[in-house]
Design a protein around this motif. Structure first.
Motif, PDB file in Angstrom:
ATOM      1  N   GLU A  22       0.840  -1.198   0.000  1.00  0.00           N
ATOM      2  CA  GLU A  22       0.000   0.000   0.000  1.00  0.00           C
ATOM      3  C   GLU A  22       0.874   1.246   0.000  1.00  0.00           C
ATOM      4  O   GLU A  22       0.639   2.194  -0.748  1.00  0.00           O
ATOM      5  CB  GLU A  22      -0.904  -0.020   1.229  1.00  0.00           C
TER       6      GLU A  22
ATOM      7  N   SER B   4       2.475   1.750  -3.426  1.00  0.00           N
ATOM      8  CA  SER B   4       1.525   2.230  -4.450  1.00  0.00           C
ATOM      9  C   SER B   4       1.238   3.717  -4.272  1.00  0.00           C
ATOM     10  O   SER B   4       1.233   4.488  -5.237  1.00  0.00           O
ATOM     11  CB  SER B   4       0.201   1.476  -4.391  1.00  0.00           C
ATOM     12  N   GLU B   5       0.999   4.088  -3.003  1.00  0.00           N
ATOM     13  CA  GLU B   5       0.638   5.491  -2.762  1.00  0.00           C
ATOM     14  C   GLU B   5       1.767   6.433  -3.163  1.00  0.00           C
ATOM     15  O   GLU B   5       1.571   7.407  -3.898  1.00  0.00           O
ATOM     16  CB  GLU B   5       0.274   5.683  -1.285  1.00  0.00           C
ATOM     17  N   TRP B   6       2.982   6.101  -2.670  1.00  0.00           N
ATOM     18  CA  TRP B   6       4.128   6.971  -2.955  1.00  0.00           C
ATOM     19  C   TRP B   6       4.488   6.966  -4.446  1.00  0.00           C
ATOM     20  O   TRP B   6       4.842   7.987  -5.032  1.00  0.00           O
ATOM     21  CB  TRP B   6       5.332   6.554  -2.123  1.00  0.00           C
TER      22      TRP B   6
ATOM     23  N   ALA C 280       2.483   6.567  -7.024  1.00  0.00           N
ATOM     24  CA  ALA C 280       1.525   7.394  -7.773  1.00  0.00           C
ATOM     25  C   ALA C 280       1.857   8.871  -7.601  1.00  0.00           C
ATOM     26  O   ALA C 280       1.892   9.642  -8.576  1.00  0.00           O
ATOM     27  CB  ALA C 280       0.114   7.099  -7.295  1.00  0.00           C
ATOM     28  N   GLU C 281       2.164   9.251  -6.313  1.00  0.00           N
ATOM     29  CA  GLU C 281       2.461  10.657  -6.056  1.00  0.00           C
ATOM     30  C   GLU C 281       3.764  11.085  -6.743  1.00  0.00           C
ATOM     31  O   GLU C 281       3.833  12.152  -7.357  1.00  0.00           O
ATOM     32  CB  GLU C 281       2.553  10.906  -4.539  1.00  0.00           C
ATOM     33  N   VAL C 282       4.798  10.256  -6.626  1.00  0.00           N
ATOM     34  CA  VAL C 282       6.111  10.601  -7.188  1.00  0.00           C
ATOM     35  C   VAL C 282       6.008  10.760  -8.706  1.00  0.00           C
ATOM     36  O   VAL C 282       6.488  11.752  -9.289  1.00  0.00           O
ATOM     37  CB  VAL C 282       7.157   9.534  -6.805  1.00  0.00           C
ATOM     38  N   ILE C 283       5.331   9.789  -9.353  1.00  0.00           N
ATOM     39  CA  ILE C 283       5.196   9.849 -10.811  1.00  0.00           C
ATOM     40  C   ILE C 283       4.451  11.110 -11.217  1.00  0.00           C
ATOM     41  O   ILE C 283       4.857  11.857 -12.118  1.00  0.00           O
ATOM     42  CB  ILE C 283       4.482   8.588 -11.331  1.00  0.00           C
TER      43      ILE C 283
ATOM     44  N   ALA D 145      10.850  12.055  -1.498  1.00  0.00           N
ATOM     45  CA  ALA D 145      10.604  10.611  -1.404  1.00  0.00           C
ATOM     46  C   ALA D 145      11.123  10.035  -0.086  1.00  0.00           C
ATOM     47  O   ALA D 145      10.630   9.021   0.403  1.00  0.00           O
ATOM     48  CB  ALA D 145      11.250   9.893  -2.585  1.00  0.00           C
TER      49      ALA D 145
ATOM     50  N   PHE E 124       1.188  15.182  -1.882  1.00  0.00           N
ATOM     51  CA  PHE E 124       2.111  16.236  -2.323  1.00  0.00           C
ATOM     52  C   PHE E 124       1.424  17.580  -2.447  1.00  0.00           C
ATOM     53  O   PHE E 124       2.046  18.625  -2.249  1.00  0.00           O
ATOM     54  CB  PHE E 124       2.799  15.813  -3.627  1.00  0.00           C
TER      55      PHE E 124
ATOM     56  N   TRP F 105      -9.080   5.379  -2.536  1.00  0.00           N
ATOM     57  CA  TRP F 105      -8.235   5.252  -3.731  1.00  0.00           C
ATOM     58  C   TRP F 105      -9.014   5.728  -4.953  1.00  0.00           C
ATOM     59  O   TRP F 105     -10.205   5.461  -5.093  1.00  0.00           O
ATOM     60  CB  TRP F 105      -7.752   3.825  -3.907  1.00  0.00           C
TER      61      TRP F 105
ATOM     62  N   PRO G 112      -0.520   5.444 -12.368  1.00  0.00           N
ATOM     63  CA  PRO G 112      -1.122   4.641 -11.285  1.00  0.00           C
ATOM     64  C   PRO G 112      -2.178   5.434 -10.505  1.00  0.00           C
ATOM     65  O   PRO G 112      -2.105   6.671 -10.463  1.00  0.00           O
ATOM     66  CB  PRO G 112       0.081   4.289 -10.397  1.00  0.00           C
ATOM     67  N   ALA G 113      -3.089   4.717  -9.869  1.00  0.00           N
ATOM     68  CA  ALA G 113      -4.163   5.347  -9.077  1.00  0.00           C
ATOM     69  C   ALA G 113      -3.571   6.022  -7.844  1.00  0.00           C
ATOM     70  O   ALA G 113      -2.615   5.528  -7.242  1.00  0.00           O
ATOM     71  CB  ALA G 113      -5.180   4.293  -8.672  1.00  0.00           C
ATOM     72  N   ARG G 114      -4.134   7.161  -7.493  1.00  0.00           N
ATOM     73  CA  ARG G 114      -3.606   7.922  -6.351  1.00  0.00           C
ATOM     74  C   ARG G 114      -4.503   7.770  -5.125  1.00  0.00           C
ATOM     75  O   ARG G 114      -5.687   7.478  -5.232  1.00  0.00           O
ATOM     76  CB  ARG G 114      -3.503   9.414  -6.732  1.00  0.00           C
TER      77      ARG G 114
END
Lengths: 907, 107
Positions: A24, A27-29, A31-34, A49, B23, B53, B65-67
């Motif tokens: 989890e 996935s969260e990080w 998505a945010e980083v991208i 990061a 962010f 999500w 990807p999903a956030r």
């Protein structure tokens, strides 16, 4: 490039997250980083990061906290606390051992006594509907201050028919019967009863049936129900025993039933359970006499009460004179205050033992309190030395509830260990106590530590655990309070000392009241020991001899038998004197049989004084007084000639008898008639002997009640009317010997068997034991209470010593300083001891009223001693003072021998 | 429940204004990721923040990807209101009546 660096950082961070949350987090990080790299693309995204590490750590912390508070919660916190307590207690083995042992003594002794109390006093009797069973008898204050008469057949017949508050009444007489067995004559324990008794006692037949209505009718065939053990031992366990005939007192009796289990009369131990039960066959239509000889048990109707039954009896009593004019008259009831009472059967069985056991229980409860005070004190000391550790705990965020829980769990662990050890102690002590207990204590059968006892220990241990740890927790001046509320000021220290002082004072007060109680009981015992039973028991062997009217149809034949037995026993080596009597001092009740008087003025005098003419009528053979060494005050003893020539009509009376009926007059030559006979020829008093003690009534001091005895010779003076049905079948043979009396029994049995092989002998005993047994219950109780009192004293002394030692060790520097500037060591000792004695005196001052209160509560078990007797109080004060002085003198000596140089360096 | 910290108040404030991605919050509050994320975790554990999500289909259609999206719960809003009140009082005590937080209307 930036993306792969950032994602590597995130994946590394994820490794530090809880296992289940790693994906989890990634996935969260990710998505945010991208998204951010797409929007911005600067290196700052890569730097951000690193925040994933903080995320991972936060997740870990939250998960751990959640596991504790939500999944385990209360239980988890306590498990943790208890585990920590065990660990820290193991690290201080000295403190732990002393505390556990102290608590074990307190908890073990109270569990043991609670078990006795529970089984003997609180448990219901082993009968169906036991709570509805009542003992029925009559209070007759006019016949004597504590006079209680059993039921008469007239009362039974009338109450059985008319009582509305009872659904059954059974009357019975328990005694013995001569049974002929293969091994010779034997005295069997016999109960003659109405048919209602066995069902009331819950008896069930194993073979055959119980006593039927037809069996219990006058003139019916003589039948018997026998106990399982009698069936096994005497009938060989024969499955066809029903219908067989046994010889009972020389007459055939048909066995109609064998009991499943041995039924016991109320208060009887299994070993003394009746063996043979026969129907009384009372003739309801016959003539009734004023003969109050039947024990009675009734069962209250559902919803009724003993009070209601008594009210009903009062109503029925008033009708007795009308129904039985030969037996009762209203005047008799009024004059003697005659009243039928119904008492809860359990209370009547337990009797005096109840108050004794309650007093004892109170005693061990005090011991437990003292043990608690001791441990609480040790606890305070320990808290003090753990101040630093606890401060650290507070500093890292332990709040007051956490510290409280910690201290409380220390207490609970100690109490738990103490309770477990105490349980072991009780488990060992209970059988030891029941073995040592006298027969006078009822219901001892099967008393053992059971579930109730364990439950008691658990509850008591919990309470103790809370109690010992409460001191450091409670109050603003407490150790916990200081830690969490503010700094440790000198006023808090003073409060702490005051708390300790309170504990010491209360210990001394408790020990004092226990010592006073033990002292009073000790005085009771020595008073009983010192009291003169009126005869010399030393070297006297006693054994009961049962002659039956089938073998000795009249008293001339009986006297011939008795004469031969006594003569042959007198010839045995070592025998000094031999005699027989129906009653034996100390163990005999002597009864109360109406006497007739030649001199009419006696009646006037007695009526004026509101007394009866009844006395302890007993038949004795010559030699009875000599064997017991009962002093002759006037005239002469009975001699063989008085029975050989019944027309002499000689009688001997006791001093109490002479004093009552002829006060200030010469009793010699006065005429009396046995069993209320008021027609000549009268018996004439030939001698007055000193009083002997009779069996004490419940609640009366043993060996203190003189029997108002009148001693008749064995053979009645005229042949007509004999003794009015009074056949002295059971006589006690008394043999005084100059050697070991106990060794005479085989020879006595041989002599009797040679004269008549069908006469059984039983109940062999030494009169010295009889006298000792009379006070056995008081002696037993006081020795147990003594043990309690001395353990209390010991615990208090240990506690006091501990506190003084601690205080001295805290003052080492100060004392060293004093010694360095020239103080005399003696002054130091005086100072320390003096300080302790101030506490001791305070304790005694609190203890004095406490002791008076507790002794007043325990008054019921005291014999001949006032609960405020000064001797016991002075003794207790002296002992406590001495012990307190000693307990403080030892540490004081140590303090005075401190080397000033060392002390000043010491911190 | 311990009083909401200043940083937590900032995070809740950002969430209340509809800024729901990690962010985004960082940018709005000017707090580093090492502060914002642990705060989000704590607030979520305390029930003041909830997360969901993004629909995977939408994300896929945009080729990313999903956030994870965060929002303040009612409890969070209440805590925010309480914290704002407290901070305002502190400010009044420190700076007089100047309304530094404001409610949109500058003076």
């Amino acid at each position: 490039m930036k993306e792969s660096i950032a994602l590597t950082i995130v994946r590394l961070a994820a490794l530090r997250a809880p296992r289940g949350q790693r994906d989890e987090l990634v996935s969260e990080w990710r998505a945010e980083v991208i998204r951010e790299l797409h929007r911005d693309g600067s290196w700052s995204v890569v730097r951000s990061a690193f925040g994933a590490f903080s995320d991972a750590r936060a997740r870990r912390v939250i998960e751990r906290a959640g596991r504790k508070t939500s999944s385990d919660g209360f239980v988890g916190l306590w498990t943790e606390s208890l585990r920590m307590s065990v660990r820290s207690l193991v690290r201080t083995p000295g403190f732990t051992a002393v505390s556990v042992l102290t608590l074990a003594i307190g908890l073990g002794s109270s569990t043991a006594i609670y078990t006795l109390l529970d089984r003997i006093v609180l448990d219901p009797l082993p009968y169906p509907d036991a709570e509805r069973l009542v003992r029925i008898d009559n209070q007759v204050p006019g016949a004597g201050p504590d006079a209680v008469w059993a039921l008469s057949t007239a009362q039974w017949a009338y109450y059985d028919e008319h009582a509305t508050e009872l659904d059954a009444i059974a009357v019975y007489r328990s005694g013995g019967g001569n049974v002929l067995t293969i091994s010779g004559p034997r005295r069997a324990r016999l109960v003659r009863t109405t048919r209602e008794l066995l069902p009331l006692l819950g008896a069930e037949p194993r073979l055959g049936r119980l006593i039927s209505e037809a069996d219990d009718t006058p003139g019916a065939e003589r039948v018997a129900v026998v106990s399982a053990s009698f069936w096994r031992d005497e009938l060989g366990g024969d499955p066809d025993a029903i219908g067989t005939t046994i010889s009972m007192d020389g007459r055939p009796v048909v066995v109609v039933g064998v009991l499943e289990d041995d039924a016991r009369l109320p208060g009887q131990t299994m070993a003394r359970a009746p063996e043979v039960w026969t129907p009384l066959q009372i003739d309801r239509g016959g003539t009734f006499y004023n003969n109050h000889v039947f024990q009675a048990i009734g069962r209250l109707a559902p919803g009724s009460s003993a009070e209601a039954a008594e009210a009903d009896f009062a109503r029925l009593r008033d009708r007795l004179p009308e129904r039985f004019p030969d037996a009762y008259n209203a005047d008799f009831f009024e004059r003697y205050g005659f009243r039928t009472q119904a008492a809860e059967l359990r209370a009547s069985v337990v009797g005096n033992a109840a108050s004794g056991l309650w007093v004892l229980f109170g005693g061990v409860a005090l011991v437990l309190l003292i043990a608690c005070a001791n441990v609480a004190n040790l606890f305070l000391v320990r808290m003090e030395s753990r101040q630093r550790e606890l401060s650290v705990r507070v500093a890292i965020g332990a709040d007051r509830p956490a510290i409280t829980r910690h201290v409380l769990s220390d207490g609970l662990v100690l109490a738990g260990a103490g309770g477990t050890l105490g349980l072991l102690l009780a488990w060992a002590a209970v059988p030891a106590i029941t073995r040592a207990a006298p027969d006078a204590l009822p219901r001892l059968d099967g008393v053992a530590l059971g579930l109730d006892g364990v439950l008691f220990t658990v509850v008591a241990s919990l309470a103790v655990g809370v109690a010992v740890s409460a001191w450091p927790i409670l109050g603003r001046g407490s150790a916990v309070g200081q830690l969490t509320v503010g700094g440790r000021g000198s006023s808090a220290g003073r409060r702490q000392n005051r708390l300790r002082g309170v504990l010491v004072v209360s210990q001394i007060a408790l020990a004092m009241s226990l010592l006073v109680g033990a002292g009073l009981l000790l005085q009771s015992v020595s008073l009983i020991r010192a009291s003169d039973p009126g005869f010399d028991a030393q070297g006297v062997a006693a054994i009961d001899l049962y002659a039956t009217s089938t073998r000795y149809p009249d008293d001339v034949a009986l006297w011939a038998f008795h004469k031969e037995v006594t003569a042959r026993i007198a010839a045995l080596p070592g025998v000094v004197a031999v005699g027989m009597g129906e009653e034996v001092p100390v163990s005999g009740g002597y009864g109360c049989t109406v006497q007739g008087f030649e001199d009419e003025t006696v009646y006037d005098r007695i009526r004026e004084a509101g007394m009866t003419t009844c006395a302890g009528q007993t038949r004795v053979t010559p030699g009875y007084f000599e064997a017991l060494d009962i002093p002759l005050l006037e005239g002469r003893y009975l001699e063989a000639g008085d029975s050989d020539d019944p027309d002499r009509a000689a009688v001997v009376v006791s001093k109490a008898f002479a004093d009552r009926f002829w006060p200030g007059e010469n009793p010699l030559g006065r005429g009396i008639g046995p069993s209320g006979r008021t027609i000549p020829p009268y018996y004439h008093v030939v001698g007055v002997v000193d009083d002997v003690a009779k069996r004490a009534d419940a609640g009366r001091p043993p060996l203190s009640d003189p029997a108002m005895a009148v001693y008749y010779p064995g053979v009645y003076q005229t042949t007509e009317n004999r003794w009015g049905g009074w056949f002295p079948g059971t006589m006690t043979l008394l043999v005084k010997s100059s050697t070991d009396a106990g060794s005479l029994f085989p020879a006595i049995r041989r002599v009797v068997a040679e004269i008549d092989p069908e006469i059984p002998l039983s109940n062999a005993r030494l009169m010295e034991d009889v006298v000792a047994d009379a006070s056995a219950d008081v002696t037993f109780l006081s020795s147990l209470l003594m043990i309690a009192a001395f353990s209390a004293l010991l615990l208090a002394a240990v506690g006091l010593h501990g506190v003084v030692s601690w205080v001295v060790s805290r003052r080492t520097r100060e004392i060293g300083m004093r010694l360095a500037i020239g103080a005399h060591p003696g002054a130091v000792v005086r100072g320390v001891v003096g300080g302790t004695m101030r506490l001791a005196i305070l304790g005694l001052m609190v203890g004095l009223p406490l002791a008076m209160l507790t002794s007043r509560v325990g008054e019921a078990v005291l014999v001949g001693v006032s609960p405020t007797d000064p001797t016991a109080y002075l003794g207790a004060v002296a002992v406590v003072t001495l012990v307190a002085a000693l307990a403080s003198w030892l540490p004081a000596r140590r303090a005075a021998s401190i080397d000033p140089a060392t002390a000043l360096r010491y911190d | 429940m311990a009083p909401t910290s200043y940083n937590a108040t900032l995070v809740l404030q950002a969430l209340s204004q509809g800024l729901g991605y990690g962010f985004e919050i960082m940018r709005a509050t000017d707090l580093p990721s090492g502060t914002v994320y642990p705060l989000l975790r704590r607030l979520e554990a305390a029930g003041q923040v909830a997360s969901s999500w993004e629909d995977a289909a939408i994300a896929q259609s945009e080729g990313r990807p999903a956030r994870r999206y965060y929002r303040a719960t009612d409890e969070g809003m209440a805590a925010l209101a309480e914290a704002r009140e407290r901070i305002r009082a502190q400010q009044r005590a420190l700076f007089g009546d100047a309304d530094l937080l404001g409610d949109g209307a500058g003076s």
